[in-house]
Structure formats: C-alpha cells, structure tokens
Design a protein around this motif. Structure first.
Motif, PDB file in Angstrom:
ATOM      1  N   THR A 190     -86.321  57.868  10.129  1.00  0.00           N
ATOM      2  CA  THR A 190     -86.930  56.983   9.116  1.00  0.00           C
ATOM      3  C   THR A 190     -88.441  56.957   9.337  1.00  0.00           C
ATOM      4  OG1 THR A 190     -86.819  55.022  10.537  1.00  0.00           O
ATOM      5  CG2 THR A 190     -84.956  55.343   9.043  1.00  0.00           C
ATOM      6  N   GLY A 191     -89.137  56.394   8.371  1.00  0.00           N
ATOM      7  CA  GLY A 191     -90.581  56.192   8.517  1.00  0.00           C
ATOM      8  C   GLY A 191     -90.856  55.187   9.626  1.00  0.00           C
ATOM      9  N   TYR A 192     -89.987  54.208   9.747  1.00  0.00           N
ATOM     10  CA  TYR A 192     -90.131  53.190  10.804  1.00  0.00           C
ATOM     11  C   TYR A 192     -90.149  53.876  12.174  1.00  0.00           C
ATOM     12  CZ  TYR A 192     -89.257  48.761  13.240  1.00  0.00           C
ATOM     13  OH  TYR A 192     -89.359  47.664  14.045  1.00  0.00           O
ATOM     14  N   ASN A 245     -93.378  55.852  12.943  1.00  0.00           N
ATOM     15  CA  ASN A 245     -94.488  55.039  13.456  1.00  0.00           C
ATOM     16  C   ASN A 245     -94.279  54.678  14.924  1.00  0.00           C
ATOM     17  OD1 ASN A 245     -96.628  54.620  11.613  1.00  0.00           O
ATOM     18  ND2 ASN A 245     -95.256  53.460  10.300  1.00  0.00           N
ATOM     19  N   SER A 253     -93.744  48.248  11.067  1.00  0.00           N
ATOM     20  CA  SER A 253     -93.392  49.374  11.933  1.00  0.00           C
ATOM     21  C   SER A 253     -94.620  49.842  12.720  1.00  0.00           C
ATOM     22  CB  SER A 253     -92.811  50.538  11.118  1.00  0.00           C
ATOM     23  OG  SER A 253     -93.679  50.910  10.082  1.00  0.00           O
ATOM     24  N   GLU A 301    -102.874  51.897   6.809  1.00  0.00           N
ATOM     25  CA  GLU A 301    -102.058  52.446   5.716  1.00  0.00           C
ATOM     26  C   GLU A 301    -103.002  53.065   4.679  1.00  0.00           C
ATOM     27  OE1 GLU A 301     -98.999  49.880   4.100  1.00  0.00           O
ATOM     28  OE2 GLU A 301     -98.915  48.767   5.968  1.00  0.00           O
ATOM     29  N   SER A 333     -98.626  48.468   1.674  1.00  0.00           N
ATOM     30  CA  SER A 333     -97.284  48.277   1.128  1.00  0.00           C
ATOM     31  C   SER A 333     -97.096  46.943   0.432  1.00  0.00           C
ATOM     32  CB  SER A 333     -96.250  48.427   2.239  1.00  0.00           C
ATOM     33  OG  SER A 333     -96.512  47.505   3.264  1.00  0.00           O
ATOM     34  N   ASP A 355    -100.829  55.997   7.881  1.00  0.00           N
ATOM     35  CA  ASP A 355     -99.470  55.851   7.351  1.00  0.00           C
ATOM     36  C   ASP A 355     -99.606  55.720   5.834  1.00  0.00           C
ATOM     37  OD1 ASP A 355     -97.099  54.935   6.305  1.00  0.00           O
ATOM     38  OD2 ASP A 355     -96.691  53.503   7.902  1.00  0.00           O
ATOM     39  N   ALA A 403     -97.130  55.987   3.481  1.00  0.00           N
ATOM     40  CA  ALA A 403     -95.781  55.958   2.910  1.00  0.00           C
ATOM     41  C   ALA A 403     -95.800  55.703   1.396  1.00  0.00           C
ATOM     42  CB  ALA A 403     -94.953  54.881   3.611  1.00  0.00           C
ATOM     43  N   HIS A 404     -96.774  54.908   0.920  1.00  0.00           N
ATOM     44  CA  HIS A 404     -96.758  54.534  -0.506  1.00  0.00           C
ATOM     45  C   HIS A 404     -97.723  55.355  -1.376  1.00  0.00           C
ATOM     46  CE1 HIS A 404     -94.095  51.163   0.269  1.00  0.00           C
ATOM     47  NE2 HIS A 404     -94.742  51.071   1.421  1.00  0.00           N
ATOM     48  N   SER A 457     -92.999  58.382   4.678  1.00  0.00           N
ATOM     49  CA  SER A 457     -91.557  58.149   4.536  1.00  0.00           C
ATOM     50  C   SER A 457     -91.031  59.071   3.439  1.00  0.00           C
ATOM     51  CB  SER A 457     -91.348  56.684   4.143  1.00  0.00           C
ATOM     52  OG  SER A 457     -90.029  56.488   3.713  1.00  0.00           O
ATOM     53  N   LYS A 508     -89.525  56.906  -0.262  1.00  0.00           N
ATOM     54  CA  LYS A 508     -90.328  56.241  -1.289  1.00  0.00           C
ATOM     55  C   LYS A 508     -90.438  57.243  -2.448  1.00  0.00           C
ATOM     56  CE  LYS A 508     -91.537  53.139   2.037  1.00  0.00           C
ATOM     57  NZ  LYS A 508     -90.331  52.499   2.536  1.00  0.00           N
ATOM     58  N   GLY A 532     -85.519  59.206   5.309  1.00  0.00           N
ATOM     59  CA  GLY A 532     -86.147  59.821   6.472  1.00  0.00           C
ATOM     60  C   GLY A 532     -87.636  59.552   6.509  1.00  0.00           C
TER      61      GLY A 532
HETATM   62  C1  LIG Z   1     -96.313  51.499   5.180  1.00  0.00           C
HETATM   63  C2  LIG Z   1     -94.908  51.732   5.589  1.00  0.00           C
HETATM   64  N1  LIG Z   1     -94.651  52.500   6.649  1.00  0.00           N
HETATM   65  C3  LIG Z   1     -93.404  52.764   7.050  1.00  0.00           C
HETATM   66  C4  LIG Z   1     -92.324  52.256   6.385  1.00  0.00           C
HETATM   67  C5  LIG Z   1     -90.941  52.557   6.861  1.00  0.00           C
HETATM   68  O1  LIG Z   1     -90.393  53.595   6.125  1.00  0.00           O
HETATM   69  P1  LIG Z   1     -88.820  53.812   6.094  1.00  0.00           P
HETATM   70  O2  LIG Z   1     -88.300  52.948   4.994  1.00  0.00           O
HETATM   71  O3  LIG Z   1     -88.652  55.275   5.849  1.00  0.00           O
HETATM   72  O4  LIG Z   1     -88.319  53.392   7.440  1.00  0.00           O
HETATM   73  C6  LIG Z   1     -92.525  51.454   5.264  1.00  0.00           C
HETATM   74  C7  LIG Z   1     -91.352  50.914   4.537  1.00  0.00           C
HETATM   75  O5  LIG Z   1     -91.369  50.133   3.689  1.00  0.00           O
HETATM   76  C8  LIG Z   1     -93.843  51.170   4.855  1.00  0.00           C
HETATM   77  O6  LIG Z   1     -94.085  50.397   3.803  1.00  0.00           O
END
Ligand SMILES: Cc1ncc(COP(=O)(O)O)c(C=O)c1O
Length: 393
Positions: free
Chosen positions: A106-108, A111, A134, A177, A181, A206, A208-209, A239, A242, A248
């Motif tokens: 996962t993205g979590y 990180n 995360s 970021e 988010s 990061d 992700a968005h 991530s 999204k 993942g």
């Molecule tokens: C900025 C950011 N990083 C990481 C994550 C975690 O991603 P994942 O949902 O793949 O665990 C999120 C999830 O919302 C996020 O907003």
C-alpha cells in the motif's frame, strides 16, 4: 477483560461527546459514482478513483481474462516476486523517469518503508504540518528528530533549516505531499526543493493525489512534473489506489535507493507481495491513463465545480487537483451538514480531528472524471440549500 471493556466504553463515550465518533458505513457501488450507502442511494463525492479507472471495462477485462491465482501468498523476498510486479515497476520507473521503482502493498507501507529505512536517530526530518498520517507514522517510527514546518510555508522551513546549520553530520530530509490529501492545496515545491538542495537535504515527495492527475508531460507524472521540479526529488512516493484505481503503493528513485529498500525496508520484506492480478490491472490502467482523455475530463469537472462553488461563496481558493475542501470548523456542525447532504443523496464526508486539527473540521469533496454534469449540478444545488440553512455564506 472487564477492565478492558470499561476502558473501551469510557473511551468511546469521550469520543462521542466530542462529535469525533466514527462508524463503518456499508457502501455498495451501483454504477460509476452512484452508490448505495447503508441501503440509501447517493452520489459518491468521497472516492479517490479520480479517473474512474477502478471500473474501466478495459482494466476489468485484464483481470478477468488472465486470473489464475488470487495471491502469490509469500513475501517478495521469498516466492512472491512475480514477473507482473517487475513489469509494473519498469513502467512506473519510466513514468517517473527514475532508475527504478519499487512496489509496496500500500501507499501507507511505502511511506513507512522509505522513512524507516532511510532515516534514523542521527537524522532530522522536516515535515509539513498537514502531511498524511502515513508520513507522520513513518517519521515517528524512524526514530529521527522531527521538525514540523507550518503548512506549505517555505519561510518557516527556511527558519527551521537555519537553526540546524551546524548539524553537518546528520542526514536531513524534507518531506511533503504534492496535492495535500485533506485540503487539496498544491505544495510550494519550487521553493521547498530549492531550500532542501541548499541544505544538502534529501527531498521526499508523496504525491498520492497528484500522480497521474497533474503534469506538463503526457505522462501526467504529478505535481513535481507540473511545477517542473521532478529532477530535484530524491524519492517519489505514491499510491496505486487513487488515480490508477487499483491497489498498492510504490516508490521511484535511484537504483541504489531501491536496492537499499529491498534490503532494509521491513514493510517490504515482512509482508506478502502485491497480488499479480492487481499489478496487471495497474499496468492496464496506466496505459488507459496515458491517452490523457480522462485527465482532461477530470479537469473540466474540477473547473466547472470550483467556479460554481466560488460563485456560491463556499470556497475561495483555486484548486487544480480533484480535492476541494469546504471549511466549517465546528465538528458537530460539520457532521450534521454531512448527514443533511446524505439525506439529499449526496455523500460528502465530514473530516475531523485527528485527520485535521481540532476546530478545523471540513467537508472534503473529491471529484472524478466519471461524475456527469447532472450529478455535479445535483450536488451544487444541495450545497446551495445547505449553505443557506447553516449560514455558510
Ligand atoms: C498522501 C497520502 N499518502 C499515502 C496514502 C496511503 O495510500 P494507500 O491508500 O495506498 O495506503 C494516502 C491515502 O489516503 C494519502 O492520502
């Protein structure tokens, strides 16, 4: 056992009293952004599926036609490292123009994996106050000294870095970021990268968005690409659940950083590999996203919606990404506003502490390429009624 029951009860009472109680809603997707939430129909404005790829027929076909194993049932360092993961990583490295990429479950985990492998008690991490949990957890787990700079504030980052001028022997990291988010703001990356470079610090982004949503190049490789600073980012984190609509997380960086993560990152070593069919789905999603058509649709939706919200006086900022916040403040009012919207058939969640600061509760709207005009107008009309009722404008 009884003691623990009492503890849980007391804690829950206190959470309820502060209007911070959370419950799991049962949500079934009917079609596109039409959902059923606890049995009632609503339009979903809480999904991170920004390009609608989780329901794309081409992507779904990839998974359905080649499915012969649900999971490799093993860590990547044992017997879980399938050719599909390798293929996905090659494509992601190409997307980011880095030497390598590494997929996490996962993205979590990405990180946590990066921060705990790269930083330690001899490091200092400068982290934006609004960074995702995360990142916060990764910083804490690394044992590094954590210094928080005010949100998106390069002068504050500068001030913090300046106080550490004499710490030449410590490894310094700056982490932010790209598109935040919760409040949808876009990081001041040009300044942040410049300060990090001057301080000889490692820059971690990061995105992700913003990944696959924003960009100058046809790859839509995110906020750094949009702002022309990709080459200053040492480690990209993102991530796949999204804009890519799969599951993942991944990092993209140099060959040596990738190798070190494989050797040191407990979040990669001691967990099962991302299932192959999800990797194949992500590969197909990336190829569908590469036409750029969905990003254009999303952009049109964002422009239309933000303009209308601005006319209503519900937002003031400019938003280039898909996340649009409406700040309300009081937790109780924000929850009742969100419930009111749900009764009307619009699902927009109330975001409260600890996700945001106390007293800074907000509605978080996320738009996608597959919301149609009728759905946007319906939401806007409901928000207008709500704005009057709760005197939000
Ligand atoms: C900025 C950011 N990083 C990481 C994550 C975690 O991603 P994942 O949902 O793949 O665990 C999120 C999830 O919302 C996020 O907003």
């Amino acid at each position: 056992m009884i003691k623990l029951e009492n503890y849980a009860k007391k804690k829950l009472e206190s959470i309820r009293r502060k209007s911070l109680y959370r419950r799991l809603n049962i949500i079934a997707t009917i079609e596109k952004m039409q959902i059923q939430i606890d049995g009632n129909r609503a339009i979903n404005f809480c999904s991170n599926d920004y390009l609608g790829l989780s329901q794309n027929p081409i992507v779904l076909r990839t998974v359905k036609t080649k499915l012969h194993q649900i999971s490799q049932c093993s860590s990547r360092l044992v017997s879980g490292n399938s050719p599909d993961i390798q293929m996905l990583e090659d494509i992601l490295a190409n997307h980011r123009k880095t030497e390598g990429a590494l997929v996490y479950s996962t993205g979590y985990m990405a990180n946590l994996g990066v921060l705990t492998a790269m930083a330690d008690k001899n490091s200092v991490i400068y982290s934006d106050e609004f960074n995702h949990s995360s990142i916060v957890d990764g910083c804490r787990l690394s044992g590094a000294t954590i210094k928080i700079f005010s949100h998106n504030n390069a002068s504050d980052l500068h001030r913090l870095i300046d106080t550490d001028q004499n710490l030449d022997s410590v490894r310094k990291f700056v982490i932010t970021e790209g598109i935040f988010s919760m409040n949808g703001s876009i990081a001041n990356l040009s300044e942040i990268c410049r300060l990090a470079k001057d301080a000889n610090a490692i820059t971690i982004l990061d995105d992700a968005h913003g990944d696959f949503v924003l960009g100058r190049s046809k790859d839509y490789s995110g906020t750094a690409d949009l702002l022309g600073v990709s080459r200053f980012i040492d480690i990209h984190i993102s991530s796949l659940s999204k804009a890519i609509g799969c599951f993942g997380g991944y990092i993209a960086a140099s060959h040596n950083i990738r190798e070190l993560l494989i050797n040191k990152s407990r979040q990669l070593v001691y967990t099962s590999a991302l299932p192959s069919h999800l990797c194949r789905a992500a590969v197909t999603s990336i190829s569908v996203a590469s036409t750029g058509l969905l990003q254009k649709k999303l952009r049109r939706n964002v422009e239309y919606f933000v303009k209308a919200l601005r006319n209503l006086g519900l937002v003031t900022g400019n938003y280039s990404g898909p996340i649009i916040p409406i700040l309300i403040g009081d937790e109780k009012i924000t929850v009742s506003v969100s419930n009111f919207l749900l009764k009307k058939g619009v699902f927009i969640q109330a975001i409260r502490f600890p996700t945001v600061r106390k007293g800074r509760a907000q509605l978080r709207i996320s738009l996608t390429a597959i919301h149609d005009r009728e759905q946007l107008d319906f939401a806007l009309a409901s928000l207008e009624i709500l704005g009057r009722r709760y005197k939000l404008f």
